[in-house]
Design an enzyme around this catalytic site. Structure first.
Site, PDB file in Angstrom:
ATOM      1  N   GLY A  21       0.864  -1.253   0.211  1.00  0.00           N
ATOM      2  CA  GLY A  21       0.120  -0.100  -0.073  1.00  0.00           C
ATOM      3  C   GLY A  21       0.756   1.358   0.163  1.00  0.00           C
ATOM      4  O   GLY A  21       0.506   2.139   0.662  1.00  0.00           O
ATOM      5  N   ALA A  22       1.823   1.270  -0.618  1.00  0.00           N
ATOM      6  CA  ALA A  22       3.119   2.192  -0.653  1.00  0.00           C
ATOM      7  C   ALA A  22       2.703   3.377  -1.692  1.00  0.00           C
ATOM      8  O   ALA A  22       3.485   4.458  -1.631  1.00  0.00           O
ATOM      9  CB  ALA A  22       4.621   1.353  -0.728  1.00  0.00           C
ATOM     10  N   GLY A  25      -0.820   7.583   1.174  1.00  0.00           N
ATOM     11  CA  GLY A  25      -1.188   7.561   2.617  1.00  0.00           C
ATOM     12  C   GLY A  25      -0.114   7.260   3.314  1.00  0.00           C
ATOM     13  O   GLY A  25       0.994   7.801   3.341  1.00  0.00           O
ATOM     14  N   ILE A  26      -0.408   6.460   4.266  1.00  0.00           N
ATOM     15  CA  ILE A  26       0.597   5.998   5.220  1.00  0.00           C
ATOM     16  C   ILE A  26       1.804   5.160   4.721  1.00  0.00           C
ATOM     17  O   ILE A  26       2.948   5.691   4.960  1.00  0.00           O
ATOM     18  CB  ILE A  26      -0.082   5.207   6.365  1.00  0.00           C
ATOM     19  CG1 ILE A  26      -1.049   6.213   7.197  1.00  0.00           C
ATOM     20  CG2 ILE A  26       0.993   4.670   7.409  1.00  0.00           C
ATOM     21  CD1 ILE A  26      -2.116   5.345   8.026  1.00  0.00           C
ATOM     22  N   GLY A  27       1.342   4.483   3.776  1.00  0.00           N
ATOM     23  CA  GLY A  27       2.506   3.714   3.042  1.00  0.00           C
ATOM     24  C   GLY A  27       3.557   4.531   2.264  1.00  0.00           C
ATOM     25  O   GLY A  27       4.885   4.575   2.725  1.00  0.00           O
ATOM     26  N   TYR A 175     -14.519  -4.497   8.446  1.00  0.00           N
ATOM     27  CA  TYR A 175     -13.274  -3.772   8.627  1.00  0.00           C
ATOM     28  C   TYR A 175     -12.561  -3.912   9.987  1.00  0.00           C
ATOM     29  O   TYR A 175     -11.429  -4.369  10.159  1.00  0.00           O
ATOM     30  CB  TYR A 175     -13.546  -2.401   8.592  1.00  0.00           C
ATOM     31  CG  TYR A 175     -12.280  -1.424   8.588  1.00  0.00           C
ATOM     32  CD1 TYR A 175     -10.981  -1.564   7.766  1.00  0.00           C
ATOM     33  CD2 TYR A 175     -11.996  -0.552   9.644  1.00  0.00           C
ATOM     34  CE1 TYR A 175      -9.848  -0.862   8.072  1.00  0.00           C
ATOM     35  CE2 TYR A 175     -10.825   0.101  10.044  1.00  0.00           C
ATOM     36  CZ  TYR A 175      -9.796   0.171   8.961  1.00  0.00           C
ATOM     37  OH  TYR A 175      -8.839   0.955   9.157  1.00  0.00           O
TER      38      TYR A 175
END
Length: 313
Positions: A21-22, A25-27, A175
């Site tokens: 997930g890079a 966002g956070i990634g 989730y």
């Protein structure tokens, strides 16, 4: 830990980080911070175009950064096997971030392999990916595996019975299940690797506006989400702090669960977080592990692996 910030990250030169997930966002923020401190980063995600853009963003933040990309769809076990095999055969992974995820899917959907999409992506996809690339982790002298959960893991709807939501599907319930599974998996991984150099850690990022909020369940949700983003949620950069602390701080301990210190849990120095009820029950960990192996068709024996631990030639 009291005043930790990303400025405290030790030099990461010579270490390789793989982040799912890079592309945003956070990634992406995790990759940027690690690259600034010398790490080589492998950015994993579904779209090669978006990965190339993310790699360019990392290099803009950290000129001279070493970046690679890996196409990985965690909702497709065939793609997971191909990507993980490539890593297992060619890489040494010092820092593995199980970061990618989906949330708030309005109706029950399934992966290409018939698994409920949210749990199938957020937990089972990472479980299979970790299992198959594990030789690359074992080549590192001091590997860390950081799995990104969420405070939703504490919700009562996150119970792990009916894991595939076949009896009753609720978007945020699925989730919550997936995020609780992330923690239970991490604690079980920590138990199974207790006599190895592996450090397994779970984190929650607090509340931050990232790509996860793209799925609304109605007009009201679409109106309120941007307002909540401005008033209540922190930044993706701040939300990456718990992951970065877990991956790099000498104070981080295997089996720990870390989140932001701010009272509203949106930002701040990472600190120990409260586990969901019974998440540290070894029986639950063993059951989830066996179920994950069965559903993905992927055996995972991290404590007894005999994979070659020498760097590939």
């Amino acid at each position: 830990m009291n005043h930790w910030t990303p400025d405290d990250i030790p030099d990461q030169t010579g270490r390789t980080a793989l982040i799912t997930g890079a592309s945003s966002g956070i990634g992406l923020e995790t990759a940027r911070a690690l690259a600034r401190h010398g790490a080589r980063v492998i950015l994993a995600g579904r779209s090669q175009t978006r990965l190339d853009q993310a790699a360019q963003a990392v290099r803009a933040t950290a000129p001279g950064a070493r970046t690679n990309t890996l196409v990985l769809d965690l909702a497709d076990l065939s793609c997971i096997r191909d990507a993980a095999t490539r890593i297992a055969e060619t890489e040494t992974v010092d820092l593995l971030f199980n970061n990618a995820g989906v949330m708030n899917l309005p109706e029950r959907r399934t992966t290409r392999d018939g698994l409920e999409m949210t749990v199938g992506t957020n937990h089972l996809g990472h479980f299979a990916f970790d299992a198959l690339l594990w030789p690359a982790v074992l080549r590192s002298p001091a590997p860390r595996v950081v799995t990104v959960s969420a405070i939703a893991a504490r919700w009562p709807t996150g119970r792990l019975d009916d894991l595939m939501s076949e009896k009753n599907y609720r978007a945020m319930g699925a989730y919550a299940k997936s995020k609780r599974a992330n923690i239970v998996y991490t604690l079980e991984l920590a138990r199974r690797t207790a006599d190895t150099p592996v450090t397994a850690l779970a984190v929650h990022p607090g509340s931050a506006m990232t790509g996860l909020q793209q799925h609304g369940t109605g007009t009201l949700s679409r109106i309120l989400t941007p307002i909540a983003a401005r008033l209540l949620m922190g930044s993706a950069e701040g939300a990456a702090w718990p992951s970065l602390h877990a991956a790099t701080s000498p104070d981080a301990r295997t089996g720990s669960f870390t989140g932001p210190a701010a009272r509203d849990q949106t930002s701040g120095t990472p600190q120990p977080a409260r586990l969901p009820a019974h998440a540290d029950d070894p029986t639950q960990g063993t059951q989830l592990w066996a179920t994950s192996e069965q559903l993905t068709g992927t055996p995972f024996n991290p404590e007894t692996s005999t994979a070659n631990q020498n760097p590939p030639a």
